[in-house]
Design an enzyme around this catalytic site. Structure first.
Site, short mmCIF file in Angstrom:
data_model
loop_
_atom_site.label_atom_id
_atom_site.label_comp_id
_atom_site.label_asym_id
_atom_site.label_seq_id
_atom_site.Cartn_x
_atom_site.Cartn_y
_atom_site.Cartn_z
N HIS A 83 0.83 -1.21 0.00
CA HIS A 83 0.00 0.00 0.00
C HIS A 83 0.87 1.26 0.00
O HIS A 83 0.44 2.32 0.47
CB HIS A 83 -0.96 0.04 1.21
N SER B 135 16.64 17.84 -17.59
CA SER B 135 15.83 19.06 -17.52
C SER B 135 16.49 20.17 -18.31
O SER B 135 17.72 20.30 -18.33
CB SER B 135 15.65 19.49 -16.06
#
Length: 520
Positions: free
Chosen positions: A243, A373
């Protein structure tokens, strides 16, 4: 004529449910490695053009609708030209995939060889076979301009191949292009055939060849690389996550073993679906009855295709199913869809485990392949993971299209054949390419971040699970909650709350003993 690759030995590598799908030696098209016939293969620099054919000039061809002007430098005929005019949809990027074009060459060569046995003039058969081999070799690629969005049976593309091969055979025999003499596209190249059985046959041939020569090798390459990492990481203990929350420990090798098994099952799924793709519709002609063909033609064509490709094909036992439904394509696409799900999970896990470098999970160090980037200096991104997950999304979309197309057979014919072919070949190509890229530029270069792994393991509250057999679930929960609230360690709260000594904690909470079941 180019020589036929005859089979001297046969070794079965794929068989499921008693159905055929054997690879005989190494897949080739009359000696040419089929790796060169991938959808992205560069076409030869020596394209054939008709003798005397000049750009900007035209010759007259005709069909049952009458005469039509065709570019003089092309081998196609009237029906191809009409299709170009009637289906201006999508442009060049929507053209029929090249593996399908090459598969037409395989089938037309096989059919001509078999038709020779059933009365086709040997001189014409030889010329047709030579022209078909030139299609296989890629020398006529630029004569197949039709887009996928045409008649749903693929009739225009079947006639495209008939016309190109017929005109090239006419040229070989010294005739005049467009005369249909001495080789007629319908009467000779398409002898004993219909578009309705021809197109599904080449769909299967093209798909099987691409799977054998591209997808399966790429997936096995990935499987080996992941297996290597499983072994390399087997002694590195880390915290597990369920989870997306802290869970009990496992080894990094165990985590990768899950990925190894997923890819291995994917290979098995392909192998299990392949036998149905190795069944050919050829011989069913218009509606599956075999009208205008000869008894035994279907079996002989499958045998000839097998010899030309070194992969064992069989004639479909029921031609009505083979023409009206394409469940084998849908089944294989389903296997590819599952593989896409597996690869998306694997890529996302690796991306998350490699997040950071300082503010993420930071348990894996991924290869830095390029700047990440245009504005943030020094940033490096998990680009291979991102590329692979985009491929997976596309394959899932392809499967949705294939599902609709496969469900759209009406009575005796499915009329979504070109769309089925385009999407299954796209999925095969994309998954094969992506597996190669992901393996070579990411998986083989993955390294563990020992510091990050150790820190997370040390700080995890879920190590308290090891205390369950000794002090009970409720007491363990109390320790974990108190440690979280106080920002302290499990060991501190275990002792402070009076559940035991530091020595007992160290004896009972040992991560290396928490990664397997207890021996009895």
């Amino acid at each position: 004529m180019a020589s036929v690759a005859h089979i001297s030995t046969a070794k079965a590598i794929f068989r499921a449910g008693g159905l055929p799908c054997r690879r005989l030696i190494t897949p080739t098209l009359t000696g040419l490695p089929l790796k060169t016939h991938r959808m992205n293969s560069t076409t030869p620099t020596y394209h054939l053009i008709p003798k005397g054919g000049k750009h900007g000039e035209f010759r007259q061809e005709s069909d049952t609708f009458g005469p039509i002007q065709v570019p003089a430098e092309k081998y196609w005929g009237a029906q191809t030209q009409r299709s170009l005019q009637n289906f201006r949809i999508g442009g060049e990027k929507e053209r029929l995939p090249l593996p399908l074009v090459r598969a037409f060459g395989v089938l037309k060569r096989a059919a001509a060889s078999v038709n020779r046995e059933f009365g086709l003039d040997p001189k014409l058969a030889d010329a047709i076979e030579q022209a078909a081999q030139e299609v296989i070799d890629g020398r006529l690629d630029d004569n197949f301009p039709l887009v996928v969005f045409q008649t749903g049976s693929g009739t225009q593309s079947n006639m495209n191949s008939n016309e190109v091969i017929a005109n090239r055979a006419i040229e070989i025999l010294g005739g005049t292009l467009g005369s249909k003499k001495p080789v007629h596209p319908n009467d000779h190249v398409n002898m004993s055939q219909s578009s309705n059985d021809t197109f599904p046959t080449v769909m299967h041939i093209a798909s099987v060849l691409q799977i054998h020569t591209h997808l399966l090798p790429a997936m096995k390459h990935l499987h080996r690389a992941l297996k290597g990492k499983e072994e390399e990481f087997k002694n590195i203990i880390k915290i597990g996550r369920t989870h997306m929350q802290d869970a009990t420990p496992l080894s990094l090798g165990q985590e990768f073993s899950g990925y190894v098994t997923q890819v291995g099952y994917g290979i098995e799924r392909i192998n299990n679906a392949l036998p149905r793709l190795c069944l050919l519709a050829q011989g069913g002609t218009a509606v599956g009855t075999g009208l205008n063909t000869f008894e035994g033609f279907d079996v002989k064509v499958a045998e000839k295709v097998s010899k030309l490709t070194n992969i064992e094909f069989k004639t479909a036992p029921n031609k009505f199913e083979a023409l009206a439904a394409h469940d084998a394509i849908v089944e294989m696409s389903g296997a590819l869809n599952v593989i896409a799900c597996s690869l998306m999970k694997i890529a996302n896990d690796i991306r998350q485990l490699g997040s950071g470098p300082r503010c993420g999970l930071g348990e894996l160090i991924l290869p830095a392949n390029e700047p990440g980037s245009s504005i943030m200096p020094g940033k490096v991104n998990p680009t291979q993971c991102e590329a692979l997950t985009m491929v997976c999304a596309q394959v899932m979309g392809n499967h949705a299209t294939i599902t609709v197309a496969g469900a759209s057979g009406h009575c005796e014919l499915n009329v979504f054949k070109p769309l089925l072919a385009k999407n299954i070949l796209s999925s095969i190509r994309l998954l094969g390419d992506a597996c190669e890229s992901f393996t070579d530029h990411c998986v083989v270069g993955i390294e563990p971040n020992y510091e990050g792994i150790a820190r997370h393991l040390r700080d995890s509250l879920m190590l308290v699970t090891a205390l369950n057999p000794h002090i009970g679930y409720d007491n363990c929960a109390k320790i974990a909650k108190t440690a979280l609230k106080n920002k302290s360690t499990l060991k501190h709260e275990f002792v402070t709350l009076g559940f035991g000594t530091p020595e007992q904690f160290d004896e009972w909470v040992r991560p290396e003993l928490m990664i397997s079941a207890k021996k009895v």
